[in-house]
Scaffold this active site. Structure first.
Site, PDB file in Angstrom:
ATOM      1  N   MET A   1      -3.721  -2.831   8.048  1.00 34.54           N
ATOM      2  CA  MET A   1      -3.088  -1.781   7.236  1.00 34.54           C
ATOM      3  C   MET A   1      -3.333  -0.420   7.869  1.00 34.54           C
ATOM      4  O   MET A   1      -4.431  -0.162   8.375  1.00 34.54           O
ATOM      5  CB  MET A   1      -3.665  -1.800   5.817  1.00 34.54           C
ATOM      6  CG  MET A   1      -3.551  -3.154   5.131  1.00 34.54           C
ATOM      7  SD  MET A   1      -4.102  -3.072   3.431  1.00 34.54           S
ATOM      8  CE  MET A   1      -4.028  -4.803   2.968  1.00 34.54           C
TER       9      MET A   1
ATOM     10  N   GLY B   1      -1.008  -4.072   0.412  1.00 36.49           N
ATOM     11  CA  GLY B   1      -1.917  -2.928   0.448  1.00 36.49           C
ATOM     12  C   GLY B   1      -3.316  -3.246  -0.061  1.00 36.49           C
ATOM     13  O   GLY B   1      -4.286  -2.630   0.373  1.00 36.49           O
ATOM     14  N   PHE B   2      -3.413  -4.228  -0.941  1.00 35.76           N
ATOM     15  CA  PHE B   2      -4.716  -4.517  -1.548  1.00 35.76           C
ATOM     16  C   PHE B   2      -4.866  -6.001  -1.846  1.00 35.76           C
ATOM     17  O   PHE B   2      -3.881  -6.665  -2.171  1.00 35.76           O
ATOM     18  CB  PHE B   2      -4.870  -3.728  -2.865  1.00 35.76           C
ATOM     19  CG  PHE B   2      -4.702  -2.251  -2.667  1.00 35.76           C
ATOM     20  CD1 PHE B   2      -5.766  -1.465  -2.237  1.00 35.76           C
ATOM     21  CD2 PHE B   2      -3.464  -1.651  -2.868  1.00 35.76           C
ATOM     22  CE1 PHE B   2      -5.594  -0.106  -2.016  1.00 35.76           C
ATOM     23  CE2 PHE B   2      -3.286  -0.282  -2.651  1.00 35.76           C
ATOM     24  CZ  PHE B   2      -4.360   0.484  -2.219  1.00 35.76           C
ATOM     25  N   GLY B   3      -6.089  -6.485  -1.747  1.00 37.20           N
ATOM     26  CA  GLY B   3      -6.392  -7.834  -2.194  1.00 37.20           C
ATOM     27  C   GLY B   3      -6.615  -7.834  -3.705  1.00 37.20           C
ATOM     28  O   GLY B   3      -6.681  -6.775  -4.332  1.00 37.20           O
ATOM     29  N   GLY B   4      -6.699  -9.019  -4.270  1.00 40.60           N
ATOM     30  CA  GLY B   4      -7.083  -9.148  -5.672  1.00 40.60           C
ATOM     31  C   GLY B   4      -6.016  -8.816  -6.693  1.00 40.60           C
ATOM     32  O   GLY B   4      -6.329  -8.622  -7.869  1.00 40.60           O
TER      33      GLY B   4
ATOM     34  N   HIS C   1      -6.306 -15.444   8.323  1.00 42.63           N
ATOM     35  CA  HIS C   1      -5.288 -14.425   8.058  1.00 42.63           C
ATOM     36  C   HIS C   1      -5.945 -13.045   8.200  1.00 42.63           C
ATOM     37  O   HIS C   1      -6.960 -12.756   7.564  1.00 42.63           O
ATOM     38  CB  HIS C   1      -4.721 -14.625   6.655  1.00 42.63           C
ATOM     39  CG  HIS C   1      -3.576 -13.725   6.318  1.00 42.63           C
ATOM     40  ND1 HIS C   1      -2.286 -13.952   6.755  1.00 42.63           N
ATOM     41  CD2 HIS C   1      -3.516 -12.595   5.569  1.00 42.63           C
ATOM     42  CE1 HIS C   1      -1.486 -13.012   6.291  1.00 42.63           C
ATOM     43  NE2 HIS C   1      -2.216 -12.162   5.579  1.00 42.63           N
TER      44      HIS C   1
ATOM     45  N   HIS D   1      -1.236 -10.218  10.236  1.00 44.70           N
ATOM     46  CA  HIS D   1      -0.209  -9.688   9.330  1.00 44.70           C
ATOM     47  C   HIS D   1      -0.212  -8.168   9.461  1.00 44.70           C
ATOM     48  O   HIS D   1      -1.114  -7.498   8.966  1.00 44.70           O
ATOM     49  CB  HIS D   1      -0.557 -10.143   7.891  1.00 44.70           C
ATOM     50  CG  HIS D   1       0.319  -9.546   6.835  1.00 44.70           C
ATOM     51  ND1 HIS D   1       0.019  -9.655   5.490  1.00 44.70           N
ATOM     52  CD2 HIS D   1       1.491  -8.852   6.906  1.00 44.70           C
ATOM     53  CE1 HIS D   1       0.966  -9.036   4.787  1.00 44.70           C
ATOM     54  NE2 HIS D   1       1.857  -8.541   5.620  1.00 44.70           N
TER      55      HIS D   1
ATOM     56  N   GLY E   1      -7.176 -14.605  -0.302  1.00 38.01           N
ATOM     57  CA  GLY E   1      -8.302 -13.732   0.019  1.00 38.01           C
ATOM     58  C   GLY E   1      -9.387 -13.833  -1.025  1.00 38.01           C
ATOM     59  O   GLY E   1     -10.392 -14.529  -0.851  1.00 38.01           O
ATOM     60  N   SER E   2      -9.157 -13.156  -2.162  1.00 39.52           N
ATOM     61  CA  SER E   2     -10.202 -13.083  -3.185  1.00 39.52           C
ATOM     62  C   SER E   2     -10.499 -14.445  -3.810  1.00 39.52           C
ATOM     63  O   SER E   2     -11.604 -14.660  -4.316  1.00 39.52           O
ATOM     64  CB  SER E   2      -9.797 -12.076  -4.269  1.00 39.52           C
ATOM     65  OG  SER E   2      -8.503 -12.351  -4.763  1.00 39.52           O
TER      66      SER E   2
ATOM     67  N   ASP F   1       1.725 -14.976   0.351  1.00 40.50           N
ATOM     68  CA  ASP F   1       0.541 -14.111   0.444  1.00 40.50           C
ATOM     69  C   ASP F   1       0.453 -13.204  -0.780  1.00 40.50           C
ATOM     70  O   ASP F   1       1.342 -12.377  -1.006  1.00 40.50           O
ATOM     71  CB  ASP F   1       0.668 -13.268   1.730  1.00 40.50           C
ATOM     72  CG  ASP F   1      -0.524 -12.368   1.991  1.00 40.50           C
ATOM     73  OD1 ASP F   1      -1.500 -12.417   1.228  1.00 40.50           O
ATOM     74  OD2 ASP F   1      -0.462 -11.620   2.985  1.00 40.50           O
ATOM     75  N   GLY F   2      -0.628 -13.364  -1.536  1.00 37.58           N
ATOM     76  CA  GLY F   2      -0.898 -12.466  -2.660  1.00 37.58           C
ATOM     77  C   GLY F   2      -1.090 -13.213  -3.969  1.00 37.58           C
ATOM     78  O   GLY F   2      -0.166 -13.865  -4.455  1.00 37.58           O
ATOM     79  N   GLY F   3      -2.296 -13.167  -4.491  1.00 38.99           N
ATOM     80  CA  GLY F   3      -2.560 -13.791  -5.789  1.00 38.99           C
ATOM     81  C   GLY F   3      -2.523 -15.303  -5.792  1.00 38.99           C
ATOM     82  O   GLY F   3      -2.353 -15.921  -6.840  1.00 38.99           O
TER      83      GLY F   3
ATOM     84  N   MET G   1       0.808  -4.702   8.550  1.00 45.12           N
ATOM     85  CA  MET G   1       1.397  -3.810   7.547  1.00 45.12           C
ATOM     86  C   MET G   1       1.305  -2.416   8.133  1.00 45.12           C
ATOM     87  O   MET G   1       0.512  -1.571   7.686  1.00 45.12           O
ATOM     88  CB  MET G   1       0.619  -3.942   6.222  1.00 45.12           C
ATOM     89  CG  MET G   1       0.873  -5.273   5.532  1.00 45.12           C
ATOM     90  SD  MET G   1      -0.363  -5.695   4.293  1.00 45.12           S
ATOM     91  CE  MET G   1      -1.578  -6.487   5.341  1.00 45.12           C
TER      92      MET G   1
ATOM     93  N   SER H   1      -7.681 -14.976   3.848  1.00 44.60           N
ATOM     94  CA  SER H   1      -7.534 -13.587   4.297  1.00 44.60           C
ATOM     95  C   SER H   1      -8.901 -12.933   4.345  1.00 44.60           C
ATOM     96  O   SER H   1      -9.589 -12.842   3.319  1.00 44.60           O
ATOM     97  CB  SER H   1      -6.639 -12.812   3.336  1.00 44.60           C
ATOM     98  OG  SER H   1      -6.844 -11.430   3.530  1.00 44.60           O
TER      99      SER H   1
HETATM  100  C1  DX5 Z   1      -2.220  -7.855   0.700  1.00 40.90           C
HETATM  101  C2  DX5 Z   1      -2.645  -8.727   1.853  1.00 40.90           C
HETATM  102  C3  DX5 Z   1      -3.153 -10.057   1.451  1.00 40.90           C
HETATM  103  C4  DX5 Z   1      -4.380 -10.031   0.586  1.00 40.90           C
HETATM  104  C5  DX5 Z   1      -4.370 -11.230  -0.284  1.00 40.90           C
HETATM  105  O1  DX5 Z   1      -1.556  -6.737   1.162  1.00 40.90           O
HETATM  106  O2  DX5 Z   1      -1.561  -8.938   2.748  1.00 40.90           O
HETATM  107  O3  DX5 Z   1      -3.335 -10.917   2.559  1.00 40.90           O
HETATM  108  O4  DX5 Z   1      -5.577 -10.024   1.312  1.00 40.90           O
HETATM  109  O5  DX5 Z   1      -5.446 -11.130  -1.154  1.00 40.90           O
HETATM  110  P1  DX5 Z   1      -5.510 -11.959  -2.488  1.00 40.90           P
HETATM  111  O6  DX5 Z   1      -5.489 -13.408  -2.109  1.00 40.90           O
HETATM  112  O7  DX5 Z   1      -6.811 -11.523  -3.080  1.00 40.90           O
HETATM  113  O8  DX5 Z   1      -4.302 -11.588  -3.329  1.00 40.90           O
HETATM  114 ZN    ZN Z   2      -1.658 -10.565   4.312  1.00 40.17          ZN
END
Ligand code: DX5
Ligand code: ZN
Length: 221
Positions: free
Chosen positions: A38, A143-146, A34, A67, A198-199, A176-178, A69, A9
């Site tokens: 947002m 809404g947020f990465g990490g 990805h 993606h 992502g992170s 997707d996420g964590g 959102m 991501s």
């Molecule tokens: C969150 C995003 C994810 C996000 C994942 O709303 O849809 O794609 O970037 O980030 P990580 O891998 O850091 O959880």
């Molecule tokens: Zn995503």
């Protein structure tokens, strides 16, 4: 044998050097990019739109996995298709007419996906399986990465895996996420085949080392 795909991501990438970042992550072994969109309405954050998708398109040969959102989704779908997206997914809450939005994506030549938040029920799936190329299960609230992976998602992955297998359709099951090196194996074991990270990747100095480590874990799933 399952084909596993890793989808970094770019939300966690350095936006001042985005072209270089996507080239580097593809060279490191990414299967797709990805692209998190947002709108500060459906989710409490604001990111990137079709102009940025168009800007990175010439830098990568792999699919761009958008993606959305956003709410509403329909008006922006053709813009992303024109900007070079290959896969477009959206949340059912973002569309008044889910079937129509899915068809709109395919009519524009892209693969279509539906995204479910951790607490969103799956019941709409039974009516649209034949219109889906991808199902994305969020393992964090969007809404947020990490953020940290919500363990309850594993049960949901297993349930969707069964639905896909019973349908006999060729549908990617994305999470997707964590997603990290240390949990990707159990996420795969639950039934996922496509992994957004992502992170875990862009936060690290050596993208190839992380992607290789993820593939090593997937080989054991
Ligand atoms: C969150 C995003 C994810 C996000 C994942 O709303 O849809 O794609 O970037 O980030 P990580 O891998 O850091 O959880
Ligand atoms: Zn995503």
């Amino acid at each position: 044998m399952t084909t596993y795909r890793i989808a970094p991501s770019i939300l966690s990438a350095d936006f001042a050097r985005l072209g270089e970042e996507v080239r580097n992550v593809v060279a490191a072994g990414a299967d797709m990019i990805h692209f998190d969109v947002m709108d500060n309405h459906y989710v409490p954050n604001l990111t990137i739109g079709p102009l940025v998708c168009e800007a990175i398109r010439p830098h990568v040969q792999v699919p761009i996995d958008v993606h959305l959102m956003v709410k509403p989704v329909d008006r922006i779908i053709p813009d992303f298709a024109k900007a070079g997206a290959n896969i477009i997914s959206f949340h059912p809450e973002g569309s008044e007419h889910i079937d129509r939005s899915l068809q709109l994506i395919r009519d524009h030549g892209c693969k279509a996906g539906l995204v479910f938040n951790p607490a969103t029920p799956l019941h709409v799936l039974e009516h649209v399986m034949d219109k889906l190329d991808l199902i994305l299960l969020m393992s964090v609230n969007p809404g947020f990465g990490g953020q940290s992976f919500i363990p309850h998602t594993l049960k949901k992955i297993a349930a969707v895996r069964r639905m896909i297998d019973e349908s006999g359709s060729d549908i990617m099951l994305q999470v997707d996420g964590g997603v990290k090196v240390d949990n990707i194996r159990e996420i795969a074991a639950a039934g996922a085949d496509t992994f957004v990270a992502g992170s875990a990747i862009f936060g690290k100095p050596d993208y190839k080392a992380v992607i290789d480590a993820m593939r090593g874990e997937l080989a054991l799933a």
